[in-house]
Design an enzyme around this catalytic site. Structure first.
Site, PDB file in Angstrom:
ATOM      1  N   ALA A   1       0.808  -1.215   0.000  1.00  0.00           N
ATOM      2  CA  ALA A   1       0.000   0.000   0.000  1.00  0.00           C
ATOM      3  C   ALA A   1       0.849   1.275   0.000  1.00  0.00           C
ATOM      4  CB  ALA A   1      -0.940  -0.012   1.197  1.00  0.00           C
TER       5      ALA A   1
ATOM      6  N   ARG B   1      -1.529   0.795   7.581  1.00  0.00           N
ATOM      7  CA  ARG B   1      -0.871   0.773   8.895  1.00  0.00           C
ATOM      8  C   ARG B   1       0.013   1.971   9.206  1.00  0.00           C
ATOM      9  NH1 ARG B   1      -1.530  -4.064   7.014  1.00  0.00           N
ATOM     10  NH2 ARG B   1      -2.736  -5.531   8.249  1.00  0.00           N
TER      11      ARG B   1
ATOM     12  N   ILE C   1      -4.567  -3.339  -4.518  1.00  0.00           N
ATOM     13  CA  ILE C   1      -5.824  -3.693  -5.172  1.00  0.00           C
ATOM     14  C   ILE C   1      -6.326  -2.524  -6.016  1.00  0.00           C
ATOM     15  CG2 ILE C   1      -6.478  -5.379  -3.397  1.00  0.00           C
ATOM     16  CD1 ILE C   1      -8.084  -3.221  -1.979  1.00  0.00           C
TER      17      ILE C   1
ATOM     18  N   HIS D   1      -3.827  -9.909  -3.736  1.00  0.00           N
ATOM     19  CA  HIS D   1      -5.061  -9.625  -2.995  1.00  0.00           C
ATOM     20  C   HIS D   1      -6.180  -9.125  -3.895  1.00  0.00           C
ATOM     21  CE1 HIS D   1      -2.309  -9.074   0.779  1.00  0.00           C
ATOM     22  NE2 HIS D   1      -2.498 -10.337   0.462  1.00  0.00           N
TER      23      HIS D   1
ATOM     24  N   CYS E   1     -18.783 -12.039  -9.355  1.00  0.00           N
ATOM     25  CA  CYS E   1     -19.777 -12.892  -8.696  1.00  0.00           C
ATOM     26  C   CYS E   1     -19.045 -14.005  -7.948  1.00  0.00           C
ATOM     27  CB  CYS E   1     -20.721 -13.488  -9.741  1.00  0.00           C
ATOM     28  SG  CYS E   1     -21.852 -14.705  -9.012  1.00  0.00           S
TER      29      CYS E   1
ATOM     30  N   SER F   1       4.383  -3.022   5.167  1.00  0.00           N
ATOM     31  CA  SER F   1       4.754  -3.209   6.572  1.00  0.00           C
ATOM     32  C   SER F   1       5.232  -4.648   6.811  1.00  0.00           C
ATOM     33  CB  SER F   1       3.569  -2.883   7.478  1.00  0.00           C
ATOM     34  OG  SER F   1       2.463  -3.691   7.121  1.00  0.00           O
TER      35      SER F   1
ATOM     36  N   ILE G   1       9.069   6.544  -1.239  1.00  0.00           N
ATOM     37  CA  ILE G   1       9.387   5.636  -2.351  1.00  0.00           C
ATOM     38  C   ILE G   1       9.635   6.381  -3.663  1.00  0.00           C
ATOM     39  CG2 ILE G   1       8.435   3.788  -3.802  1.00  0.00           C
ATOM     40  CD1 ILE G   1       6.875   2.921  -1.197  1.00  0.00           C
TER      41      ILE G   1
HETATM   42  P1  NAD Z   1       0.514  -1.429   5.095  1.00  0.00           P
HETATM   43  O1  NAD Z   1      -0.470  -0.316   5.178  1.00  0.00           O
HETATM   44  O2  NAD Z   1       0.490  -2.480   6.138  1.00  0.00           O
HETATM   45  O3  NAD Z   1       1.982  -0.822   5.102  1.00  0.00           O
HETATM   46  C1  NAD Z   1       2.347   0.221   4.239  1.00  0.00           C
HETATM   47  C2  NAD Z   1       3.766   0.632   4.604  1.00  0.00           C
HETATM   48  O4  NAD Z   1       4.179   1.584   3.652  1.00  0.00           O
HETATM   49  C3  NAD Z   1       3.871   1.285   5.983  1.00  0.00           C
HETATM   50  O5  NAD Z   1       4.849   0.585   6.750  1.00  0.00           O
HETATM   51  C4  NAD Z   1       4.334   2.721   5.682  1.00  0.00           C
HETATM   52  O6  NAD Z   1       5.330   3.165   6.571  1.00  0.00           O
HETATM   53  C5  NAD Z   1       4.903   2.621   4.295  1.00  0.00           C
HETATM   54  N1  NAD Z   1       4.693   3.815   3.476  1.00  0.00           N
HETATM   55  C6  NAD Z   1       3.540   4.488   3.273  1.00  0.00           C
HETATM   56  N2  NAD Z   1       3.721   5.471   2.373  1.00  0.00           N
HETATM   57  C7  NAD Z   1       5.034   5.425   2.032  1.00  0.00           C
HETATM   58  C8  NAD Z   1       5.851   6.198   1.146  1.00  0.00           C
HETATM   59  N3  NAD Z   1       5.350   7.195   0.415  1.00  0.00           N
HETATM   60  N4  NAD Z   1       7.165   5.892   1.045  1.00  0.00           N
HETATM   61  C9  NAD Z   1       7.728   4.881   1.795  1.00  0.00           C
HETATM   62  N5  NAD Z   1       6.990   4.114   2.626  1.00  0.00           N
HETATM   63  C10 NAD Z   1       5.660   4.383   2.739  1.00  0.00           C
HETATM   64  O7  NAD Z   1       0.425  -2.033   3.650  1.00  0.00           O
HETATM   65  P2  NAD Z   1       0.658  -3.528   3.131  1.00  0.00           P
HETATM   66  O8  NAD Z   1       1.888  -4.094   3.727  1.00  0.00           O
HETATM   67  O9  NAD Z   1       0.535  -3.430   1.647  1.00  0.00           O
HETATM   68  O10 NAD Z   1      -0.570  -4.366   3.712  1.00  0.00           O
HETATM   69  C11 NAD Z   1      -1.834  -3.813   3.696  1.00  0.00           C
HETATM   70  C12 NAD Z   1      -2.901  -4.597   2.989  1.00  0.00           C
HETATM   71  O11 NAD Z   1      -3.871  -3.629   2.650  1.00  0.00           O
HETATM   72  C13 NAD Z   1      -2.515  -5.203   1.690  1.00  0.00           C
HETATM   73  O12 NAD Z   1      -2.963  -6.485   1.760  1.00  0.00           O
HETATM   74  C14 NAD Z   1      -3.287  -4.470   0.602  1.00  0.00           C
HETATM   75  O13 NAD Z   1      -4.038  -5.412  -0.134  1.00  0.00           O
HETATM   76  C15 NAD Z   1      -4.278  -3.613   1.308  1.00  0.00           C
HETATM   77  N6  NAD Z   1      -4.325  -2.189   0.915  1.00  0.00           N
HETATM   78  C16 NAD Z   1      -4.129  -1.833  -0.392  1.00  0.00           C
HETATM   79  C17 NAD Z   1      -4.168  -0.500  -0.768  1.00  0.00           C
HETATM   80  C18 NAD Z   1      -3.949  -0.164  -2.224  1.00  0.00           C
HETATM   81  O14 NAD Z   1      -4.255  -0.967  -3.084  1.00  0.00           O
HETATM   82  N7  NAD Z   1      -3.408   1.017  -2.541  1.00  0.00           N
HETATM   83  C19 NAD Z   1      -4.386   0.496   0.189  1.00  0.00           C
HETATM   84  C20 NAD Z   1      -4.600   0.105   1.534  1.00  0.00           C
HETATM   85  C21 NAD Z   1      -4.551  -1.245   1.868  1.00  0.00           C
END
Ligand code: NAD
Length: 251
Positions: free
Chosen positions: A26, A38, A105, A123, A131, A198, A240
């Site tokens: 994310a 998170r 996603i 995911h 469906c 994370s 990033i």
């Molecule tokens: P997470 O939210 O658990 O972790 C995201 C990490 O990214 C955090 O540790 C944060 O410190 C870091 N972060 C955020 N912005 C940043 C940046 N600009 N530069 C550097 N680091 C940055 O995300 P996850 O590990 O992907 O797990 C979350 C779950 O939630 C996944 O399964 C995903 O499917 C879903 N999700 C997806 C989206 C999306 O599609 N954009 C958004 C929210 C959640």
């Protein structure tokens, strides 16, 4: 090119690696305006997730899931790929990586120019629905119109089965083909790069460990510490877009 030492080390690792595996979470999409789960203030700190079994069992849970989806729709539609997505796309286009493995996603890797086959979605995808009985694809506009007109969770136009965003909810089985391809990517990599995760959601978070066990170097670009920093060769705690964009040489 940045002179920040970790970013320089990442650039050198990318330049010298054979096959590269890219793994995004994310965090790569926050710079496109989509909140992560998170980070402080992220979605997780505000809402609990709706479990797959609850979606199956309860009309109330289904309606809540759809309400949340439509609430986030404007941000999702307005989002455009950022520098981080462009750097990922560049590495695949240059043949340095075959695909990106993503937990996201939001469809932004596809929007950045990658083919659907080059995006391994662990995911699923929330930009459309499917469906749960017959897998027929349904578009969001159709789902929203049905929900708003009837006040009930939408049903499949073909078989009247339950329809859900094409995502993998907690408690729902992981997509087997995507998991298999993701493991192959991890096992074949000389360099495994994590971008914005994370690394606490399993089984996806096991992929960097698998890569390291198979001899890969591990690089993690994430604003906050992760449980896998200690097995990583390079840890970059910077945004990033900036850090990975610099390391790959993409604006
Ligand atoms: P997470 O939210 O658990 O972790 C995201 C990490 O990214 C955090 O540790 C944060 O410190 C870091 N972060 C955020 N912005 C940043 C940046 N600009 N530069 C550097 N680091 C940055 O995300 P996850 O590990 O992907 O797990 C979350 C779950 O939630 C996944 O399964 C995903 O499917 C879903 N999700 C997806 C989206 C999306 O599609 N954009 C958004 C929210 C959640």
């Amino acid at each position: 090119m940045s002179t920040e030492p970790e970013t320089t080390a990442l650039a050198e690792a990318i330049a010298s690696a054979g096959r590269i595996a890219l793994f995004t979470g994310a965090g790569i999409s926050t710079e496109s305006g989509i909140p992560d789960f998170r980070s402080p203030g992220g979605i997780w700190t505000r809402k609990t997730s709706i479990l797959f079994q609850d979606f199956l069992d309860s009309e109330e849970a289904r309606q809540e899931a759809w309400r949340r989806r439509f609430e986030g729709d404007a941000a999702m539609r307005a989002a455009r790929p950022n520098r981080g997505h462009r750097a990922v796309e560049a590495l695949v286009r240059r043949g340095r990586a075959r695909a990106v493995v993503t937990q996201n996603i939001d469809g932004l890797h596809q929007q950045s120019g990658l083919d659907a086959a080059q995006v391994i979605e662990l995911h699923g995808n929330t930009t459309y629905a499917a469906c749960l009985e017959c897998d027929t694809r349904h578009e969001m506009d159709e789902m929203r119109a049905a929900f708003e007109a009837g006040g009930r969770s939408p049903r499949c136009r073909r078989c009247l089965g339950l329809v859900k965003t094409a995502t993998v909810s907690f408690g729902q089985p992981m997509p087997e083909a995507a998991m298999r391809r993701a493991r192959e990517e991890a096992q074949a990599a000389e360099l495994f790069i994590v971008l914005g995760s994370s690394l606490v959601v399993y089984p996806a978070a096991a992929l960097p460990v698998l890569a390291v066990q198979n001899g890969a170097r591990l690089a993690i670009v994430n604003r906050e510490p992760t449980p896998m920093d200690e097995i990583a060769d390079i840890v970059v705690r910077r945004p990033i877009g900036e850090a990975f964009g610099d390391a790959v040489g993409v604006n």
